[in-house]
Design a protein around this motif. Structure first.
Motif, PDB file in Angstrom:
ATOM      1  N   ALA A   1      -2.655   4.797  -7.967  1.00 54.63           N
ATOM      2  CA  ALA A   1      -2.723   6.261  -7.985  1.00 54.63           C
ATOM      3  C   ALA A   1      -3.596   6.776  -6.846  1.00 54.63           C
ATOM      4  O   ALA A   1      -3.243   7.745  -6.151  1.00 54.63           O
ATOM      5  N   PHE A   2      -4.733   6.123  -6.626  1.00 56.88           N
ATOM      6  CA  PHE A   2      -5.612   6.520  -5.526  1.00 56.88           C
ATOM      7  C   PHE A   2      -4.919   6.340  -4.178  1.00 56.88           C
ATOM      8  O   PHE A   2      -5.082   7.160  -3.265  1.00 56.88           O
ATOM      9  N   LYS A   3      -4.167   5.273  -4.039  1.00 52.46           N
ATOM     10  CA  LYS A   3      -3.451   5.013  -2.782  1.00 52.46           C
ATOM     11  C   LYS A   3      -2.476   6.145  -2.473  1.00 52.46           C
ATOM     12  O   LYS A   3      -2.380   6.606  -1.327  1.00 52.46           O
ATOM     13  N   GLU A   4      -1.748   6.600  -3.503  1.00 54.59           N
ATOM     14  CA  GLU A   4      -0.802   7.696  -3.314  1.00 54.59           C
ATOM     15  C   GLU A   4      -1.531   8.991  -2.955  1.00 54.59           C
ATOM     16  O   GLU A   4      -1.121   9.733  -2.047  1.00 54.59           O
ATOM     17  N   ARG A   5      -2.629   9.253  -3.644  1.00 59.36           N
ATOM     18  CA  ARG A   5      -3.391  10.468  -3.367  1.00 59.36           C
ATOM     19  C   ARG A   5      -3.942  10.466  -1.937  1.00 59.36           C
ATOM     20  O   ARG A   5      -3.931  11.491  -1.253  1.00 59.36           O
ATOM     21  N   LEU A   6      -4.456   9.312  -1.521  1.00 56.78           N
ATOM     22  CA  LEU A   6      -4.983   9.191  -0.160  1.00 56.78           C
ATOM     23  C   LEU A   6      -3.908   9.547   0.865  1.00 56.78           C
ATOM     24  O   LEU A   6      -4.150  10.325   1.797  1.00 56.78           O
ATOM     25  N   ALA A   7      -2.732   8.969   0.705  1.00 56.53           N
ATOM     26  CA  ALA A   7      -1.651   9.207   1.665  1.00 56.53           C
ATOM     27  C   ALA A   7      -1.286  10.684   1.727  1.00 56.53           C
ATOM     28  O   ALA A   7      -1.123  11.260   2.815  1.00 56.53           O
ATOM     29  N   LYS A   8      -1.178  11.311   0.566  1.00 58.29           N
ATOM     30  CA  LYS A   8      -0.790  12.721   0.518  1.00 58.29           C
ATOM     31  C   LYS A   8      -1.882  13.623   1.100  1.00 58.29           C
ATOM     32  O   LYS A   8      -1.616  14.479   1.960  1.00 58.29           O
ATOM     33  N   LEU A   9      -3.117  13.439   0.628  1.00 62.78           N
ATOM     34  CA  LEU A   9      -4.200  14.312   1.065  1.00 62.78           C
ATOM     35  C   LEU A   9      -4.460  14.162   2.558  1.00 62.78           C
ATOM     36  O   LEU A   9      -4.675  15.159   3.262  1.00 62.78           O
ATOM     37  N   HIS A  10      -4.400  12.943   3.054  1.00 65.29           N
ATOM     38  CA  HIS A  10      -4.615  12.730   4.485  1.00 65.29           C
ATOM     39  C   HIS A  10      -3.543  13.461   5.295  1.00 65.29           C
ATOM     40  O   HIS A  10      -3.848  14.109   6.311  1.00 65.29           O
ATOM     41  N   SER A  11      -2.297  13.370   4.855  1.00 64.12           N
ATOM     42  CA  SER A  11      -1.203  14.031   5.585  1.00 64.12           C
ATOM     43  C   SER A  11      -1.371  15.551   5.577  1.00 64.12           C
ATOM     44  O   SER A  11      -1.056  16.225   6.556  1.00 64.12           O
ATOM     45  N   TRP A  12      -1.893  16.109   4.482  1.00 67.46           N
ATOM     46  CA  TRP A  12      -2.115  17.552   4.407  1.00 67.46           C
ATOM     47  C   TRP A  12      -3.290  17.970   5.295  1.00 67.46           C
ATOM     48  O   TRP A  12      -3.223  18.994   5.976  1.00 67.46           O
ATOM     49  N   LEU A  13      -4.341  17.190   5.292  1.00 67.78           N
ATOM     50  CA  LEU A  13      -5.544  17.566   6.040  1.00 67.78           C
ATOM     51  C   LEU A  13      -5.324  17.587   7.545  1.00 67.78           C
ATOM     52  O   LEU A  13      -5.812  18.482   8.242  1.00 67.78           O
ATOM     53  N   ILE A  14      -4.602  16.584   8.052  1.00 68.81           N
ATOM     54  CA  ILE A  14      -4.446  16.502   9.510  1.00 68.81           C
ATOM     55  C   ILE A  14      -3.548  17.599  10.066  1.00 68.81           C
ATOM     56  O   ILE A  14      -3.454  17.768  11.283  1.00 68.81           O
ATOM     57  N   GLU A  15      -2.900  18.365   9.171  1.00 68.68           N
ATOM     58  CA  GLU A  15      -2.100  19.511   9.606  1.00 68.68           C
ATOM     59  C   GLU A  15      -2.927  20.798   9.670  1.00 68.68           C
ATOM     60  O   GLU A  15      -2.440  21.826  10.126  1.00 68.68           O
ATOM     61  N   ILE A  16      -4.181  20.719   9.238  1.00 63.68           N
ATOM     62  CA  ILE A  16      -5.030  21.915   9.197  1.00 63.68           C
ATOM     63  C   ILE A  16      -5.731  22.093  10.544  1.00 63.68           C
ATOM     64  O   ILE A  16      -6.296  21.143  11.082  1.00 63.68           O
ATOM     65  N   PRO A  17      -5.716  23.294  11.113  1.00 66.33           N
ATOM     66  CA  PRO A  17      -6.364  23.532  12.412  1.00 66.33           C
ATOM     67  C   PRO A  17      -7.849  23.160  12.395  1.00 66.33           C
ATOM     68  O   PRO A  17      -8.584  23.529  11.472  1.00 66.33           O
ATOM     69  N   GLY A  18      -8.264  22.389  13.411  1.00 65.39           N
ATOM     70  CA  GLY A  18      -9.673  22.058  13.566  1.00 65.39           C
ATOM     71  C   GLY A  18     -10.184  20.932  12.699  1.00 65.39           C
ATOM     72  O   GLY A  18     -11.378  20.619  12.711  1.00 65.39           O
TER      73      GLY A  18
END
Length: 394
Positions: free
Chosen positions: A295-312
């Motif tokens: 579950a943590f592995k899935e969350r990491l993948a999703k959250l990381h992908s969302w964060l790197i799309e955020i400006p700055g």
């Protein structure tokens, strides 16, 4: 009344401070998403809970040996043999009230006034404070983001003085989630052996790894490093048992004996029923542990992908633990803030997202996000952070 100088010099925990503020806002009725927690959001596996209940029903509620019950020590010894092919005896094990207590007690018995412990930054917030409480001096060594925040042999060598007593290695790391490879640990180990420096290897996140790489303990790399290393671990993170407070230390029997003696005069013993729960954790099924890791592995993948799309926001994907440690210096600047701490406060006030500022970990350009919460909450948090930056940017 004047307090002791050792207490006056302490720095308050930034993790606890942000958590307290988030809880206060929640109590006022605000919809707060708190990403500061350093604990899994899963309940303790049922067979562990049942074992603790059974121990109470059987009357196993009295004092135990200060260093832990023999059965639990044996379970820890068997775990180390199975996982790292390391051989320990009962004399080399102490069970403590959480891994934090193991570290605290270790520094108390290890350090004389003014002796130094090398602490790579970013660091877990309690490392330098515990060294100070033992009247030692934390020598904070700033690592580089482009090197995954890891201590190098060169940085270590440059930081050693005639007062250096120990160095702390935390892999996987809190707050960065980064891991040391076998080759990196070997290189660090060579420097430690050359200068006769004790290695404090904090391995509390060893079961929470999300790549094909396996956890490597520096103690398993050579007989010399085995002798030079104290391993710190526990069941808090691996088995979602943070409140049970069971950790342990393994290593040199004279150090462990001193730690046990100190425990006998301070805490008497770890809680009896928690020890029986930990015994079940190490002798029972790991099915729930693996479910949590997945579950943590899935969350990491999703959250990381969302964060790197955020400006700055800039963030390398970590390999373990349950934290992301993005650099948000540019985001803070975009929003008109001089520093990240003020940006974090405004984010909580305006968007009700609680992050932990990296300044508390020795890295003021970063923030720590825990993904020990649901995917829905993580996605909403990422949306709010993006909205906060874009609103300020425009």
């Amino acid at each position: 009344m004047d307090l002791a100088q050792r207490v006056q010099s302490l720095t308050p925990s930034s993790t606890l401070a942000i958590t307290a503020k988030a809880k206060a806002l929640k109590a006022e009725g605000h919809d707060v998403i708190a990403l500061g927690a350093g604990e899994p959001d899963f309940n303790t596996p049922e067979h562990i809970i049942e074992a603790a209940k059974r121990s109470m029903d059987e009357g196993l509620t009295k004092y135990t040996p200060s260093g832990g019950i023999p059965d639990l020590k044996n379970a820890i010894i068997n775990k180390m043999k199975k996982d790292q092919n390391l051989n320990y005896t009962q004399e080399q094990v102490i069970v403590t009230i959480g891994a934090k207590h193991a570290l605290f007690t270790l520094f108390q018995v290890l350090l004389n006034k003014g002796e130094e412990v090398i602490v790579p930054a970013p660091y877990w917030v309690s490392y330098p404070e515990q060294v100070k409480l033992a009247e030692g001096r934390p020598v904070v060594v700033q690592t580089k983001e482009e090197q995954q925040f890891k201590l190098t042999p060169e940085l270590l060598e440059q930081s050693i003085t005639d007062k250096t007593k120990a160095v702390i290695i935390n892999s996987p790391s809190n707050p960065t989630g980064m891991m040391y490879s076998k080759e990196e640990l070997e290189a660090i180990g060579e420097v430690c052996l050359k200068h006769d420096i004790l290695i404090v290897s904090d391995e509390i996140y060893e079961k929470l790894i999300y790549t094909d790489e396996e956890h490597v303990s520096i103690a398993q790399l050579s007989p010399e490093l085995y002798e030079q290393t104290i391993i710190i671990n526990g069941v808090s993170k691996s088995h979602s048992m943070t409140g049970w407070r069971i950790g342990y230390a393994l290593g040199n029997k004279d150090i462990i004996k001193a730690m046990t003696s100190m425990a006998s005069h301070s805490t008497s013993n770890p809680t009896s029923l928690a020890q029986y729960g930990a015994l079940a954790a190490y002798t029972g099924s790991n099915e729930d542990v693996e479910k949590m890791r997945v579950a943590f592995k899935e969350r990491l993948a999703k959250l990381h992908s969302w964060l790197i799309e955020i400006p700055g926001v800039h963030c390398e994907k970590p390999k373990g633990a349950f934290y992301l440690f993005p650099n948000v210096k540019e985001a803070a600047s975009i929003c008109g803030f001089d520093g990240v701490d003020d940006w974090v406060k405004a984010l909580l006030d305006e968007e009700k997202v609680a992050l932990v500022p990296g300044s508390g970990f020795g890295s003021p350009d970063n923030v720590r996000l825990s993904y020990a919460t649901s995917l829905e909450q993580l996605e909403e948090a990422a949306k709010r952070i993006k909205r906060f930056i874009e609103k300020r940017q425009s």
